[in-house]
Design a protein around this motif. Structure first.
Motif, PDB file in Angstrom:
ATOM      1  N   VAL A 128      61.913  25.275   4.298  1.00 30.91           N
ATOM      2  CA  VAL A 128      63.486  26.397   4.119  1.00 30.91           C
ATOM      3  C   VAL A 128      65.085  25.433   5.109  1.00 30.91           C
ATOM      4  O   VAL A 128      66.189  25.560   4.725  1.00 30.91           O
ATOM      5  N   ALA A 129      63.599  24.386   5.706  1.00 31.25           N
ATOM      6  CA  ALA A 129      64.579  23.089   6.402  1.00 31.25           C
ATOM      7  C   ALA A 129      65.111  23.405   6.105  1.00 31.25           C
ATOM      8  O   ALA A 129      66.480  21.576   6.061  1.00 31.25           O
ATOM      9  N   VAL A 130      64.352  22.024   4.990  1.00 31.97           N
ATOM     10  CA  VAL A 130      65.377  20.657   3.983  1.00 31.97           C
ATOM     11  C   VAL A 130      65.837  21.475   3.410  1.00 31.97           C
ATOM     12  O   VAL A 130      67.498  20.548   3.220  1.00 31.97           O
ATOM     13  N   LEU A 131      65.275  22.198   2.874  1.00 33.90           N
ATOM     14  CA  LEU A 131      66.856  23.363   1.780  1.00 33.90           C
ATOM     15  C   LEU A 131      68.614  23.622   2.547  1.00 33.90           C
ATOM     16  O   LEU A 131      69.470  22.910   1.724  1.00 33.90           O
ATOM     17  N   THR A 132      68.518  24.013   3.901  1.00 29.62           N
ATOM     18  CA  THR A 132      69.990  24.014   4.267  1.00 29.62           C
ATOM     19  C   THR A 132      69.824  22.803   4.690  1.00 29.62           C
ATOM     20  O   THR A 132      71.658  22.879   4.458  1.00 29.62           O
ATOM     21  N   CYS A 133      69.306  22.068   4.975  1.00 30.21           N
ATOM     22  CA  CYS A 133      69.959  20.438   5.417  1.00 30.21           C
ATOM     23  C   CYS A 133      69.899  20.086   4.554  1.00 30.21           C
ATOM     24  O   CYS A 133      71.783  19.489   4.552  1.00 30.21           O
ATOM     25  N   LEU A 134      69.723  20.075   3.444  1.00 31.47           N
ATOM     26  CA  LEU A 134      70.425  19.607   1.915  1.00 31.47           C
ATOM     27  C   LEU A 134      71.533  19.973   1.113  1.00 31.47           C
ATOM     28  O   LEU A 134      73.165  19.447   1.694  1.00 31.47           O
ATOM     29  N   PHE A 135      71.366  21.278   1.753  1.00 28.31           N
ATOM     30  CA  PHE A 135      72.733  21.888   1.085  1.00 28.31           C
ATOM     31  C   PHE A 135      74.108  22.152   2.038  1.00 28.31           C
ATOM     32  O   PHE A 135      75.349  21.760   1.345  1.00 28.31           O
ATOM     33  N   ASP A 136      73.312  22.063   3.590  1.00 31.16           N
ATOM     34  CA  ASP A 136      75.545  22.295   4.443  1.00 31.16           C
ATOM     35  C   ASP A 136      75.288  21.049   4.005  1.00 31.16           C
ATOM     36  O   ASP A 136      76.321  20.840   4.969  1.00 31.16           O
ATOM     37  N   SER A 137      74.420  19.572   3.732  1.00 33.65           N
ATOM     38  CA  SER A 137      75.367  18.103   4.162  1.00 33.65           C
ATOM     39  C   SER A 137      76.059  18.030   3.184  1.00 33.65           C
ATOM     40  O   SER A 137      76.651  17.889   3.604  1.00 33.65           O
ATOM     41  N   LEU A 138      75.546  18.818   1.858  1.00 31.87           N
ATOM     42  CA  LEU A 138      76.368  18.268   0.021  1.00 31.87           C
ATOM     43  C   LEU A 138      77.659  19.534   1.152  1.00 31.87           C
ATOM     44  O   LEU A 138      78.634  18.639   0.784  1.00 31.87           O
ATOM     45  N   ASN A 139      77.687  20.652   1.354  1.00 30.78           N
ATOM     46  CA  ASN A 139      78.626  21.572   1.599  1.00 30.78           C
ATOM     47  C   ASN A 139      79.898  20.505   2.512  1.00 30.78           C
ATOM     48  O   ASN A 139      81.295  20.564   2.460  1.00 30.78           O
ATOM     49  N   HIS A 140      79.352  19.987   3.797  1.00 26.65           N
ATOM     50  CA  HIS A 140      80.617  18.743   4.394  1.00 26.65           C
ATOM     51  C   HIS A 140      80.735  17.633   3.577  1.00 26.65           C
ATOM     52  O   HIS A 140      81.880  17.644   3.513  1.00 26.65           O
ATOM     53  N   MET A 141      79.550  16.980   2.593  1.00 27.34           N
ATOM     54  CA  MET A 141      80.052  15.630   2.491  1.00 27.34           C
ATOM     55  C   MET A 141      81.791  16.264   0.776  1.00 27.34           C
ATOM     56  O   MET A 141      82.402  14.939   1.031  1.00 27.34           O
ATOM     57  N   LEU A 142      80.558  17.031   0.186  1.00 29.75           N
ATOM     58  CA  LEU A 142      81.981  17.661  -1.022  1.00 29.75           C
ATOM     59  C   LEU A 142      82.835  18.597  -0.436  1.00 29.75           C
ATOM     60  O   LEU A 142      84.057  19.346  -1.452  1.00 29.75           O
ATOM     61  N   ARG A 143      82.838  18.712   0.784  1.00 32.56           N
ATOM     62  CA  ARG A 143      84.177  19.650   1.616  1.00 32.56           C
ATOM     63  C   ARG A 143      84.581  20.873   0.867  1.00 32.56           C
ATOM     64  O   ARG A 143      85.329  21.678   0.491  1.00 32.56           O
ATOM     65  N   LYS A 144      82.757  21.712   0.981  1.00 33.73           N
ATOM     66  CA  LYS A 144      82.708  22.779   0.787  1.00 33.73           C
ATOM     67  C   LYS A 144      83.108  23.323  -0.760  1.00 33.73           C
ATOM     68  O   LYS A 144      83.227  24.474  -1.151  1.00 33.73           O
TER      69      LYS A 144
END
Length: 214
Positions: A128-144
């Motif tokens: 879950v930590a990996v999944l959350t980090c992946l999603f939050d990183s992409l959310n930042h990169m793709l400007r939400k």
């Protein structure tokens, strides 16, 4: 000299601690260990936590996939597994699934499904930590704007994010801010945006897309 046991073994009913043959004691201890949930919980730790990460669209089609061992050695087997996972998860509200002896954690966003796969004994919180980090990183990169078109326009950057989080199945980073900083550094310290990543790694993106279509 005989090595001391790490912890006392349980003895079968009716057997004295020192009685019986060595083979009987070994078999009894193995049977007790197999039934002991703490023995399963504290198995020898492995750095190789993640078996696969993949992102599918809302039709179950692969957009990105990274496999870190030979559980599914061919692309055909991987895509068959991904289809089975999608069929099992895309209509449920749960965030974890068990399939083919594997533990799968997942998350959806608009028209995307994100999956992280580990063994059946893997700590779900680590996945879950990996999944959350992946999603939050992409959310930042793709400007939400975490949706299919934006992800495909930045597929090269998405691969960089995945590689900063997991390398060869080993978790490297679980802090999204650290991931974004490292990805920014890898594109010559320029601000990470849709334009900058696409311009710097356009040729890499085309090669990635071609490899996914093979």
């Amino acid at each position: 000299m005989q090595r001391p046991e790490a912890r006392p073994r349980q003895h079968p009913e009716g057997a004295a601690p020192g009685g019986g043959g060595g083979g009987d004691r070994t078999a009894a201890a193995a049977a007790a260990g197999a039934m002991d949930p703490t023995r399963l919980l504290f198995q020898e730790p492995s750095l190789y936590t993640v078996k696969a990460i993949f992102i599918l669209d809302n039709d179950g089609q692969r957009l990105l996939a990274k496999y870190y061992d030979d559980t599914f050695p061919s692309t055909k087997e991987q895509k068959t597994f991904e289809r089975s996972v999608f069929n099992k998860t895309h209509k449920t509200d749960s965030e974890i699934a068990f399939l083919e002896g594997l533990t799968i954690v997942y998350k959806s966003s608009i028209d995307l499904f994100f999956y992280v796969v580990g063994s059946s004994q893997e700590n779900e919180l680590m996945l879950v930590a990996v999944l959350t980090c992946l999603f939050d990183s992409l959310n930042h990169m793709l400007r939400k704007n975490v949706e299919k078109r934006s992800l495909l326009d930045n597929l090269d950057g998405v691969f960089l994010v995945v590689d900063e989080i997991v390398d060869g199945g080993v978790i490297l980073e679980s802090d999204p801010q650290q991931v974004i900083q490292k990805v920014n550094f890898r594109v010559d310290d320029s601000p990470l945006s849709e334009q900058s990543v696409a311009q710097v790694l356009q040729s890499a993106k085309e090669q990635i897309k071609w490899s996914l279509l093979k």
